[in-house]
Design a protein around this motif. Structure first.
Motif, mmCIF file in Angstrom:
data_model
loop_
_atom_site.group_PDB
_atom_site.id
_atom_site.type_symbol
_atom_site.label_atom_id
_atom_site.label_comp_id
_atom_site.label_asym_id
_atom_site.label_seq_id
_atom_site.Cartn_x
_atom_site.Cartn_y
_atom_site.Cartn_z
ATOM 1 N N THR A 123 3.470 11.461 5.561
ATOM 2 C CA THR A 123 3.346 10.381 4.580
ATOM 3 C C THR A 123 4.192 9.197 4.999
ATOM 4 O O THR A 123 5.396 9.334 5.222
ATOM 5 N N GLN A 124 3.570 8.036 5.116
ATOM 6 C CA GLN A 124 4.296 6.799 5.429
ATOM 7 C C GLN A 124 4.578 5.963 4.185
ATOM 8 O O GLN A 124 5.524 5.177 4.171
ATOM 9 N N LEU A 125 3.759 6.104 3.151
ATOM 10 C CA LEU A 125 3.905 5.295 1.945
ATOM 11 C C LEU A 125 3.275 6.059 0.788
ATOM 12 O O LEU A 125 2.282 6.768 0.973
ATOM 13 N N ASP A 126 3.876 5.932 -0.393
ATOM 14 C CA ASP A 126 3.237 6.467 -1.592
ATOM 15 C C ASP A 126 3.461 5.488 -2.740
ATOM 16 O O ASP A 126 4.090 4.440 -2.566
ATOM 17 N N GLY A 127 2.922 5.828 -3.913
ATOM 18 C CA GLY A 127 2.952 4.895 -5.030
ATOM 19 C C GLY A 127 4.347 4.515 -5.477
ATOM 20 O O GLY A 127 4.579 3.372 -5.896
ATOM 21 N N GLY A 176 -6.567 -1.870 -2.151
ATOM 22 C CA GLY A 176 -6.914 -0.915 -3.182
ATOM 23 C C GLY A 176 -7.189 -1.506 -4.539
ATOM 24 O O GLY A 176 -7.545 -2.685 -4.679
ATOM 25 N N ALA A 177 -7.005 -0.673 -5.549
ATOM 26 C CA ALA A 177 -7.306 -1.035 -6.928
ATOM 27 C C ALA A 177 -6.414 -2.171 -7.401
ATOM 28 O O ALA A 177 -5.278 -2.323 -6.956
ATOM 29 N N TYR A 178 -6.972 -2.979 -8.329
ATOM 30 C CA TYR A 178 -6.256 -4.079 -8.959
ATOM 31 C C TYR A 178 -5.715 -5.092 -7.938
ATOM 32 O O TYR A 178 -4.702 -5.749 -8.157
ATOM 33 N N GLY A 179 -6.389 -5.199 -6.794
ATOM 34 C CA GLY A 179 -6.022 -6.186 -5.783
ATOM 35 C C GLY A 179 -4.836 -5.824 -4.931
ATOM 36 O O GLY A 179 -4.306 -6.685 -4.223
ATOM 37 N N LEU A 180 -4.410 -4.591 -4.933
ATOM 38 C CA LEU A 180 -3.279 -4.187 -4.100
ATOM 39 C C LEU A 180 -3.605 -4.373 -2.627
ATOM 40 O O LEU A 180 -4.699 -4.043 -2.164
ATOM 41 N N ALA A 181 -2.635 -4.893 -1.872
ATOM 42 C CA ALA A 181 -2.798 -5.051 -0.428
ATOM 43 C C ALA A 181 -1.419 -5.069 0.212
ATOM 44 O O ALA A 181 -0.507 -5.750 -0.274
ATOM 45 N N PHE A 182 -1.272 -4.290 1.286
ATOM 46 C CA PHE A 182 -0.022 -4.229 2.043
ATOM 47 C C PHE A 182 -0.344 -4.306 3.524
ATOM 48 O O PHE A 182 -1.387 -3.830 3.972
ATOM 49 N N GLY A 187 3.374 -0.201 12.888
ATOM 50 C CA GLY A 187 2.749 1.104 12.846
ATOM 51 C C GLY A 187 2.947 1.873 11.567
ATOM 52 O O GLY A 187 2.736 3.090 11.533
ATOM 53 N N GLY A 188 3.354 1.181 10.501
ATOM 54 C CA GLY A 188 3.505 1.836 9.213
ATOM 55 C C GLY A 188 4.914 2.201 8.828
ATOM 56 O O GLY A 188 5.136 2.789 7.768
ATOM 57 N N LYS A 189 5.893 1.832 9.646
ATOM 58 C CA LYS A 189 7.285 2.102 9.270
ATOM 59 C C LYS A 189 7.699 1.224 8.089
ATOM 60 O O LYS A 189 8.464 1.655 7.218
ATOM 61 N N GLN A 190 7.212 0.008 8.077
ATOM 62 C CA GLN A 190 7.474 -0.917 6.975
ATOM 63 C C GLN A 190 6.143 -1.519 6.503
ATOM 64 O O GLN A 190 5.255 -1.776 7.311
ATOM 65 N N TRP A 191 6.063 -1.746 5.173
ATOM 66 C CA TRP A 191 4.859 -2.304 4.580
ATOM 67 C C TRP A 191 5.218 -3.504 3.713
ATOM 68 O O TRP A 191 6.082 -3.408 2.843
ATOM 69 N N ARG A 192 4.544 -4.622 3.965
ATOM 70 C CA ARG A 192 4.809 -5.863 3.240
ATOM 71 C C ARG A 192 3.684 -6.135 2.248
ATOM 72 O O ARG A 192 2.515 -6.164 2.623
ATOM 73 N N LEU A 194 1.011 -8.114 -0.069
ATOM 74 C CA LEU A 194 0.271 -9.355 0.142
ATOM 75 C C LEU A 194 -0.229 -9.970 -1.157
ATOM 76 O O LEU A 194 -1.079 -10.854 -1.120
ATOM 77 N N LEU A 195 0.280 -9.519 -2.295
ATOM 78 C CA LEU A 195 -0.227 -10.020 -3.566
ATOM 79 C C LEU A 195 -0.134 -11.534 -3.665
ATOM 80 O O LEU A 195 -1.056 -12.203 -4.149
ATOM 81 N N ALA A 196 0.966 -12.127 -3.212
ATOM 82 C CA ALA A 196 1.154 -13.569 -3.331
ATOM 83 C C ALA A 196 0.170 -14.343 -2.453
ATOM 84 O O ALA A 196 -0.147 -15.498 -2.744
ATOM 85 N N GLU A 197 -0.317 -13.705 -1.387
ATOM 86 C CA GLU A 197 -1.229 -14.371 -0.460
ATOM 87 C C GLU A 197 -2.689 -14.206 -0.856
ATOM 88 O O GLU A 197 -3.576 -14.831 -0.257
ATOM 89 N N LEU A 198 -2.948 -13.358 -1.844
ATOM 90 C CA LEU A 198 -4.313 -13.086 -2.280
ATOM 91 C C LEU A 198 -4.411 -13.307 -3.784
ATOM 92 O O LEU A 198 -4.431 -12.343 -4.573
ATOM 93 N N PRO A 199 -4.451 -14.557 -4.231
ATOM 94 C CA PRO A 199 -4.528 -14.838 -5.676
ATOM 95 C C PRO A 199 -5.710 -14.114 -6.312
ATOM 96 O O PRO A 199 -6.844 -14.247 -5.863
ATOM 97 N N ASN A 200 -5.427 -13.362 -7.368
ATOM 98 C CA ASN A 200 -6.452 -12.499 -7.953
ATOM 99 C C ASN A 200 -6.103 -12.281 -9.426
ATOM 100 O O ASN A 200 -5.728 -11.182 -9.837
#
Length: 355
Positions: A123-127, A176-182, A187-192, A194-200
């Motif tokens: 697992t690299q990321l979870d909720g 993903g759901a509700y406009g989530l984007a990272f 290679g997945g060690k860090q995830w940024r 993108l909500l501010a870059e994708l107005p939704n």
């Protein structure tokens, strides 16, 4: 809007097969079942369970679905074995950059990484981590994004990721759901986030991440679409003439961009998504997957329809009628492998069918 959005997720991911069951998501408190900490259980029935996505890892086919099930085939879908997965949430998408390295995403914000062709993953990321990254980014975000982050934090870590894209072993993106984007650059060690870059402001779901020579495309609910040109850091919103939800994007050999999804709608663009022409090649049943095959593209959908086009989506030939409902389709070395709410099935490629 939220009730309508949740219904669309059900139709897209598993055709009302309860893949959007938030009851799967444990709180992680003592004495409760936590699917983020519980490995997927071995089962002899996985080939007939709900499967949502599939991908090629070299000559291997990897399929994923409910309860963290992941199946591997090294003979073009003739036989399968279950892989080890450290979570038991529904997995919704899987991609590989080569025969060994790949990623999968799923419910509860899960991102999994494998280095051995899907045999094992971590697992690299979870909720929970996802919410923390959103909160950490909130102080530098605009007011609208801060409000979205506050709502997501209050709702908890149960949001599903629905698709992903990796350009190479370092650069990737999940949506993903509700406009989530990272996005990751390591290679997945860090995830940024993108909500501010994708107005939704309506928090429409994102189902698709599709990369072409002319850029990266994101698409989803009610015709929502963005494009990021090569070498650019920002996404350009694209005004689409359609209101139907896009479940997938595909690129034909001549460079035509195809968008398709809810209601069997299909749209073609030859100018990077700035203008579109539409059709309904197979009635009203949703089109959910597309795959490149020799000589053209095959599109497939929830009613089991498979359509072959050799001219960029201008005309179609029906390959398979009503039957096995398809959530994802993979061109294996010898045949097409389909997955869906009824499990697994294989079909001949268009060229083999004609011979």
């Amino acid at each position: 809007m939220k009730n309508q959005s949740s219904a669309v997720v059900l139709g897209a991911v598993a055709f009302a097969c309860c893949l959007y069951a938030l009851a799967q998501v444990g709180s992680g408190t003592a004495g409760t079942f936590d699917p983020l900490q519980q490995a997927a259980a071995p089962s002899r029935l996985t080939q007939r369970s709900v499967l949502v996505a599939a991908a090629r890892a070299g000559d291997r086919v990897v399929a994923v679905g409910e309860r963290g099930h992941a199946l591997l085939s090294d003979d073009s879908g003739a036989s399968w074995r279950q892989a080890a997965v450290p979570v038991s949430v529904t997995l919704t998408a899987v991609r590989f950059v080569d025969a060994q390295q790949g990623w999968a995403v799923g419910h509860s914000g899960v991102v999994l990484h494998t280095r051995d062709g899907g045999e094992h993953c971590e697992t690299q990321l979870d909720g929970r981590q996802m919410v923390k990254r959103l909160v950490d980014a909130a102080p530098s975000a605009d007011a609208a994004t801060q409000e979205r982050i506050a709502r997501l934090q209050q709702d908890g870590p149960d949001k599903p990721l629905l698709n992903l894209l990796f350009s190479d072993a370092q650069n990737g993106l999940v949506v993903g759901a509700y406009g989530l984007a990272f996005e990751t650059r390591d290679g997945g060690k860090q995830w940024r986030p993108l909500l501010a870059e994708l107005p939704n402001p309506d928090e429409r779901h994102l189902y698709v991440a599709h990369e072409r020579a002319d850029g990266l495309y994101l698409a989803g609910e009610q015709g929502l679409m963005w494009r990021r040109a090569p070498g650019q850091g920002t996404f350009e919103p694209l005004k689409t003439p359609f209101q139907s939800t896009v479940f997938d994007l595909a690129t034909s050999a001549d460079g035509t961009l195809l968008a398709f999804g809810l209601g069997g709608k299909l749209y073609r663009s030859t100018d990077q998504g700035r203008s579109w022409t539409g059709s309904e090649p197979a009635g009203k049943a949703a089109l959910t997957a597309g795959v490149v095959v020799p000589g053209g593209l095959v599109l497939a959908g929830e009613a089991g329809q498979q359509l072959f086009t050799s001219d960029g989506g201008t005309t179609f030939e029906t390959l398979v009628g009503q039957g096995f409902p398809i959530a994802a389709l993979v061109a294996a070395p010898k045949q097409l492998v389909a997955v869906g709410p009824l499990g697994l099935q294989v079909f001949p490629t268009p060229s083999d069918k004609k011979n």
